[in-house]
Scaffold this motif. Structure first.
Motif, short mmCIF file in Angstrom:
data_model
loop_
_atom_site.label_atom_id
_atom_site.label_comp_id
_atom_site.label_asym_id
_atom_site.label_seq_id
_atom_site.Cartn_x
_atom_site.Cartn_y
_atom_site.Cartn_z
N ALA B 381 55.69 32.46 57.57
CA ALA B 381 55.34 33.72 56.91
C ALA B 381 54.25 34.46 57.69
CB ALA B 381 54.89 33.46 55.49
N THR B 382 53.22 33.76 58.15
CA THR B 382 52.16 34.46 58.89
C THR B 382 52.69 34.92 60.24
OG1 THR B 382 51.34 32.33 59.61
CG2 THR B 382 50.15 33.40 57.84
N ALA B 383 53.53 34.09 60.86
CA ALA B 383 54.05 34.48 62.16
C ALA B 383 54.91 35.73 62.04
CB ALA B 383 54.88 33.33 62.75
N ARG B 384 55.66 35.79 60.96
CA ARG B 384 56.54 36.94 60.79
C ARG B 384 55.77 38.17 60.35
NH1 ARG B 384 60.08 34.70 56.41
NH2 ARG B 384 60.57 36.88 56.05
N ALA B 385 54.51 37.99 60.05
CA ALA B 385 53.74 39.08 59.47
C ALA B 385 53.79 40.33 60.33
CB ALA B 385 52.30 38.65 59.27
N LEU B 764 58.64 23.97 63.70
CA LEU B 764 58.35 24.32 65.10
C LEU B 764 59.46 25.19 65.67
CD1 LEU B 764 56.82 21.54 67.30
CD2 LEU B 764 55.83 23.61 66.38
N PHE B 765 60.69 24.88 65.28
CA PHE B 765 61.83 25.67 65.73
C PHE B 765 61.62 27.13 65.39
CE2 PHE B 765 66.13 27.35 65.09
CZ PHE B 765 66.68 27.05 66.32
N GLY B 766 61.24 27.36 64.14
CA GLY B 766 60.99 28.73 63.70
C GLY B 766 59.85 29.37 64.47
N LEU B 767 58.77 28.60 64.64
CA LEU B 767 57.60 29.15 65.34
C LEU B 767 57.95 29.47 66.79
CD1 LEU B 767 54.42 27.21 64.27
CD2 LEU B 767 55.12 29.53 63.76
N ALA B 768 58.72 28.55 67.42
CA ALA B 768 59.06 28.76 68.82
C ALA B 768 59.93 30.00 68.96
CB ALA B 768 59.79 27.53 69.37
N ALA B 769 60.85 30.16 68.03
CA ALA B 769 61.70 31.34 68.06
C ALA B 769 60.85 32.59 67.97
CB ALA B 769 62.69 31.30 66.90
N PHE B 770 59.87 32.51 67.10
CA PHE B 770 59.00 33.66 66.92
C PHE B 770 58.20 33.98 68.19
CE2 PHE B 770 54.52 34.60 66.20
CZ PHE B 770 54.63 35.90 65.78
N THR B 771 57.61 32.91 68.77
CA THR B 771 56.81 33.13 69.98
C THR B 771 57.66 33.73 71.09
OG1 THR B 771 55.81 31.06 69.36
CG2 THR B 771 55.04 32.03 71.39
N GLU B 773 60.30 35.44 70.81
CA GLU B 773 60.65 36.81 70.48
C GLU B 773 59.49 37.76 70.79
OE1 GLU B 773 62.33 37.13 66.48
OE2 GLU B 773 61.12 38.97 66.35
N GLN B 774 58.28 37.30 70.43
CA GLN B 774 57.09 38.10 70.68
C GLN B 774 56.89 38.36 72.16
OE1 GLN B 774 54.28 39.27 68.58
NE2 GLN B 774 56.09 39.33 67.28
N ARG B 775 57.25 37.34 72.96
CA ARG B 775 56.92 37.44 74.38
C ARG B 775 58.13 37.83 75.23
NH1 ARG B 775 53.15 32.16 75.18
NH2 ARG B 775 52.62 33.12 77.17
N ALA B 862 67.62 34.39 79.64
CA ALA B 862 68.16 35.70 79.29
C ALA B 862 67.97 36.66 80.46
CB ALA B 862 67.43 36.24 78.05
N ASN B 863 68.80 37.66 80.48
CA ASN B 863 68.72 38.66 81.55
C ASN B 863 67.48 39.53 81.32
OD1 ASN B 863 69.10 40.65 83.41
ND2 ASN B 863 71.28 40.93 82.96
N PRO B 864 66.57 39.58 82.32
CA PRO B 864 65.33 40.35 82.12
C PRO B 864 65.59 41.81 81.80
CG PRO B 864 65.55 39.61 84.41
CD PRO B 864 66.60 38.91 83.63
N VAL B 865 66.69 42.33 82.26
CA VAL B 865 66.98 43.75 81.99
C VAL B 865 67.01 44.02 80.49
CG1 VAL B 865 68.70 45.56 82.23
CG2 VAL B 865 68.27 44.01 84.13
N ASP B 866 67.68 43.10 79.74
CA ASP B 866 67.77 43.31 78.29
C ASP B 866 66.39 43.30 77.66
OD1 ASP B 866 70.50 43.36 78.50
OD2 ASP B 866 70.65 41.17 78.31
N ALA B 867 65.53 42.41 78.21
CA ALA B 867 64.22 42.27 77.60
C ALA B 867 63.37 43.51 77.83
CB ALA B 867 63.51 41.04 78.19
#
Lengths: 110, 871
Positions: B381-385, B764-771, B773-775, B862-867
């Motif tokens: 919840a805090t990560a998704r904030a 951790l899976f959720g947190l890693a996905a979040f991190t 995504e953030q980066r 992932a392809n950097p272009v998309d990012a």
């Protein structure tokens, strides 16, 4: 137009009739007089506050008096929307009640 | 005369009036009051003011509640929208929480079942068992059995004792009706008062007369159906062990599962001569007392020494020829009925009891699993904030107060936790059957819906939602609208520190559980592979051997003609739960009563040694070549140590069933200590002598095909005894049964440890996905600048790895301390070496790295272009 409840309709009419002098106490007196029933303060206030929220009424703050425990009085006035609502209500009622008077008269005679 | 309306009514009104119009309305009230006062007087006016309050307060309240409910309805709407918009996170959240809740729910049911033992008896609070604590012959005794005469004496001596009931067990019986016969294990001799003390319904028969006559019996409902089907069992007779007829005088409802004893057949104690034994020698009777209402059990206990002084000690002193109290001590005490299952672990219990410590351990585990799951929720919840920062900003700008925002987030989390709870109940219902199998319980699914449990579950759901949601709620609602709307800050990342603390906590708890599981299983393996001093493999035990009577030897000799049967021994005494006899043993020639001690004395035959694969330390075993061997004894090393004999062979010792009947024996050999009791205890002293003990015949096999050997044995049995039930077991299986409690504990531990680490991994899976995504953009740029996939995976994983390593460091000492406490239960135990910890640490690291690297690889490849194109 949103429909008004019966209480809201009566309160709105009372405000209309009292013109500039419509505060809670006078509205209550008027309603008691016309309907012949005892209206409590809250039963007047709640329709009033709802009408105010819908912008049918605007308010004006009056003088504080000793009689009121040093508290100011709030006067209610019809807004344009309020007038329009009353007018529409009257029109609808007029149409819907048309012919009923004669019907009642007949019922009473027979 | 009051000039003002009642102050109380006014101040009450003040609280219910809508704040924006409060003053005007109070003014209106006052004006109306004044008018009433003038027109109708003081009384009417004050009545009016209260009447107004009573009449109007509910209306105002409802009005304000209505608007609040509208708001709550909106909260729910937003909550559902959020849930569906982020299906992945919601799924992780609900799944983790539901698994955690289901696990806790199962443990809760288990604990409740354990705590419910013996609580259903009407007089449970007034029923006590007499236990005996004593010291004689250099050994301590703490047993659940007392002399037969104790019950009678107590009723006669103490007016506080209303009633008593005794149990006497004599092992299993062959029960025969017409041509069918069964072996019944759960048989006990008891008094006629059984049904008066224990609230077990007597379905058929007379409460007063049931079990009162000698050779009468009562059967459980199912047992009665087994023998008599539709016939009326009352007045029928059953033959026990082919010798004695018993008359059925009662049928009782099955003894509930949550009772510390389980019997199918009750026999009248009047049938046994020993039940009328007036002496205080020998303890064989489990005895319960029912005290009068209001009697203080400790006050009664205080009177016991006096009673023993009067009745028991004179008998003992007479037998010894001098004051017995000088060389021994005996004390009686009371155990509350309800505490027996969880708190009592004496010698001669009626069945294996549980342990309150296990209840504590399981409750703690349940609590931690729930917390681990709740932490997932908080972290996600805090990560998704950050994703919701804009929403919060807009809401705040539009005038939503912080309090309302907090309320909104709490609503969301309580909604999620309630959904999880519903799911958890379903999962628990499905998992109940396997759980029952593992835990050896028979917990009913209805337990979830009974005894205020639903209320409790709702409470837990709301509390979990509240606790898990409060931190994110306050965290999110603190956002400054100007900052989040300008979109400068990455809010989610800023809450990293508390989040990592929570992850460390999760993993610490999980790792402690993993280490615990490893230690339990290693200890179990250690027990199973330990050099026991006997060879438990390939030993077949024939169970009903006593039915053969004098034919036992010829039966054994016939079996030995088959090549599969290497050897055979007739003895009921085996190094697994079986016959046991405590005898008085007197060391050395003078047979001095003063040095009397008491330990296990086993009756064996010539072939016992070879059949069980025992090893000699000194001297020799019994042999047919020595005619004097029927007065010879073999002791174990522990007995030699107890007597301080450095050279035991050739010394004499006396064996006695009671102090009056001492038989002299000569020690011919010393056997190496073998574990004839559970490994929880050190090997005790033991003496063996020749004699008739026909409880079992053990055969040492030498075959690959056990089934053929069993078949041979059965066909031979049928030749000897055509109508008797054939039953057999294997020594190694019976050995393992001794450690069933430990195995269950181990399995339950393993399951919950697995769940804990799984839920932590999920988080951790959720947190890693979040991190990741953030980066995304950062990763894209790094790749463009030439970073390799490996470098990026390393970059993303190090943070999480650091936490888990840290969690390991914290958890190791905790686990070490906890598990060394558990190992204290065993006299023979493993050392906890560093590898257990390293192994558990590696497992936890794998569980952490798998979800993290899964996400890292996904974003690194992932392809950097998309990012970078994003936006």
């Amino acid at each position: 137009m949103k429909f008004l409840t019966r209480q809201e309709e009566q309160v709105l009419l009372a405000v209309f009739r009292l013109k500039d002098n419509a505060c809670l106490i006078s509205i209550q007196a008027q309603l008691n007089h016309f309907t012949g029933k005892e209206w409590s303060i809250s039963s007047v206030y709640i329709p009033l506050s709802r009408l105010e929220k819908r912008d049918y009424l605007k308010t004006r703050i009056g003088q504080a008096t000793e009689k009121r425990g040093g508290k100011a009085v709030k006067y209610y006035l019809l807004t344009k929307i309020g007038f329009k609502a009353l007018a529409e209500l009257e029109a609808v009622n007029e149409v819907m009640w048309r012919g009923m008077r004669g019907f009642f008269a007949k019922l009473e005679n027979s | 005369m009051p000039k003002k309306p009642s102050r109380i009514a006014l101040s009450l009104l003040r609280h219910v009036l809508p704040p924006q119009d409060r003053d005007y309305l109070l003014g209106d009230y006052e004006e109306s009051f004044q008018r009433k006062l003038e027109e109708e007087g003081a009384l009417a006016a004050s009545l009016w003011s209260w009447g107004q309050f009573i009449q109007t307060a509910p209306e105002y309240l409802w009005e304000s509640l209505y608007w609040r409910l509208v708001l709550v309805k909106n909260y729910f709407k937003i909550a559902f929208r959020n849930m569906f918009r982020q299906k992945g996170y919601s799924f992780l959240n609900i799944l983790g929480l539901a698994i955690g809740m289901a696990a806790s729910l199962l443990i809760l049911l288990y604990v409740r079942h354990e705590l419910s033992y013996d609580g259903y008896h009407r007089d449970a609070g007034r029923i006590f068992r007499i236990a005996l604590e004593g010291h004689w012959g250099g050994r301590d005794f703490n047993v659940a059995v007392v002399p037969a005469v104790t019950a009678k004496t107590m009723i006669a001596d103490f007016p506080e004792v209303e009633d008593a009931v005794r149990f006497r067990q004599h092992g299993s019986y062959i029960v025969q009706y017409k041509e069918q016969s069964f072996r019944e294990q759960r048989v006990v001799f008891t008094d006629t008062t059984f049904f008066q003390l224990f609230s077990i319904p007597l379905l058929k028969g007379n409460m007063e007369s049931v079990l009162s006559a000698p050779y009468s019996m009562a059967l459980s409902r199912r047992t009665a159906e087994k023998y008599f089907r539709d016939e009326n069992p009352l007045g029928k007779t059953l033959k026990l062990d082919n010798s004695q007829d018993y008359l059925v005088t009662g049928v009782f409802e099955e003894i509930p599962d949550n009772t510390h004893f389980h019997f199918d057949i009750l026999l009248s104690l009047e049938s046994l001569k020993e039940s009328r034994d007036p002496t205080w020698f020998g303890q064989d009777f489990v005895t319960y007392l029912r005290l009068s209402p209001g009697v203080d059990p400790t006050a009664l206990e205080a009177k016991f020494p006096q009673m023993l002084e009067k009745h028991m000690w004179p008998q003992f002193s007479k037998a010894l020829g001098k004051p017995a109290a000088e060389s021994m001590s005996i004390k009686l005490y009371l155990q509350p009925l309800k505490s027996i299952h969880l708190h009592s672990d004496l010698v001669a219990e009626l069945g294996p009891n549980s342990d309150i410590r296990l209840i504590y351990i399981f409750s703690t585990i349940a609590f931690f699993i729930l917390i681990i799951a709740a932490i997932n929720f908080m972290n996600l919840a805090t990560a998704r904030a950050s994703g919701r920062a804009k929403e919060v900003g807009v809401r705040k700008v539009l005038g939503l107060q912080r309090r309302q925002l907090v309320l909104q987030y709490l609503t969301e989390s309580i909604l999620l936790s309630s959904l999880s709870m519903i799911l958890a109940v379903g999962v628990a219902a499905l998992a109940l059957k396997p759980f029952n199998q593992i835990s050896g319980k028979s917990i009913d699914i209805s337990g979830i819906f009974l005894h205020g449990m639903p209320l409790y579950l709702i409470f837990v759901a709301v509390l979990t939602g509240f606790l898990a949601g409060s931190y994110p709620a306050f965290f999110i609602s603190a956002f400054q609208p100007i900052q989040v709307l300008r979109k400068k800050t990455k809010i989610g990342l800023k809450s990293g520190t508390p989040r990592s603390v929570l992850v460390v906590f999760q993993f610490t708890a999980s790792i402690v559980l993993i280490i615990g599981t490893t230690v339990v299983f290693k200890q179990l393996r250690f027990i199973q592979n330990k050099n026991l001093g006997f060879d438990k493999e390939q030993v077949l035990i024939l169970d009903n051997a006593y039915l053969l009577g004098e034919q036992a030897i010829s039966f054994k000799d016939t079996m030995k003609t088959y090549p599969q049967f290497v050897n055979g021994s007739i003895s009921g005494y085996l190094p697994v739960p079986s016959s046991r006899t405590n005898s008085v043993v007197l060391p050395d020639g003078d047979l001095d009563v003063e040095h009397a001690t008491s330990f296990q004395a086993w009756i064996v035959d010539y072939d016992y040694f070879d059949t069980l694969g025992l090893k000699l330390a000194q001297g020799r075993f019994f042999s047919r070549q020595f005619s004097t061997d029927d007065k010879a004894a073999v002791i174990n090393q522990a007995a030699a140590r107890q007597f301080n004999w450095s050279d035991p062979v050739g010394r004499r010792l006396g064996l006695a069933a009671n102090p009056k009947d001492i038989q002299p024996y000569k020690v011919i050999g010393v056997v190496e200590d073998f574990h004839f009791e559970s490994l929880r205890k050190t090997v005790g002293p033991l003496v063996m002598y020749l004699g008739n003990s026909r409880g079992n015949i053990s055969f040492r096999l030498k075959t690959q095909d056990i089934a053929i050997a069993v078949g041979l044995l059965e066909s031979q049995w049928k030749e000897f005894l055509p109508n008797q039930p054939f039953e057999y077991s294997f020594l190694d299986e019976r050995f393992e049964q001794m450690y069933r409690t430990e195995q269950r504990t181990g399995k339950i531990f393993a399951i919950f440890a697995g769940l804990a680490i799984f839920i932590s991994g999920l988080g951790l899976f959720g947190l890693a996905a979040f991190t990741a995504e953030q980066r995304t953009k950062e990763i894209g740029i790094r790749k463009v600048m030439g970073a390799s996939v490996a470098q990026i995976i390393f970059l993303l994983s190090t943070g999480f790895t650091k936490w888990v390593v840290f969690a390991n460091l914290i958890s190791w000492p905790i686990a070490y301390y906890a598990m060394s406490r558990w190992l204290q239960n065993f006299a023979y135990r493993i050392d906890m070496n560093i590898w257990i910890f390293v192994l558990s640490g590696t497992i936890s690291l794998l569980f952490a790295l798998f979800p993290v690297s899964f996400q890292s690889i996904k974003s690194a490849t992932a392809n950097p272009v998309d990012a970078i194109r994003m936006e």
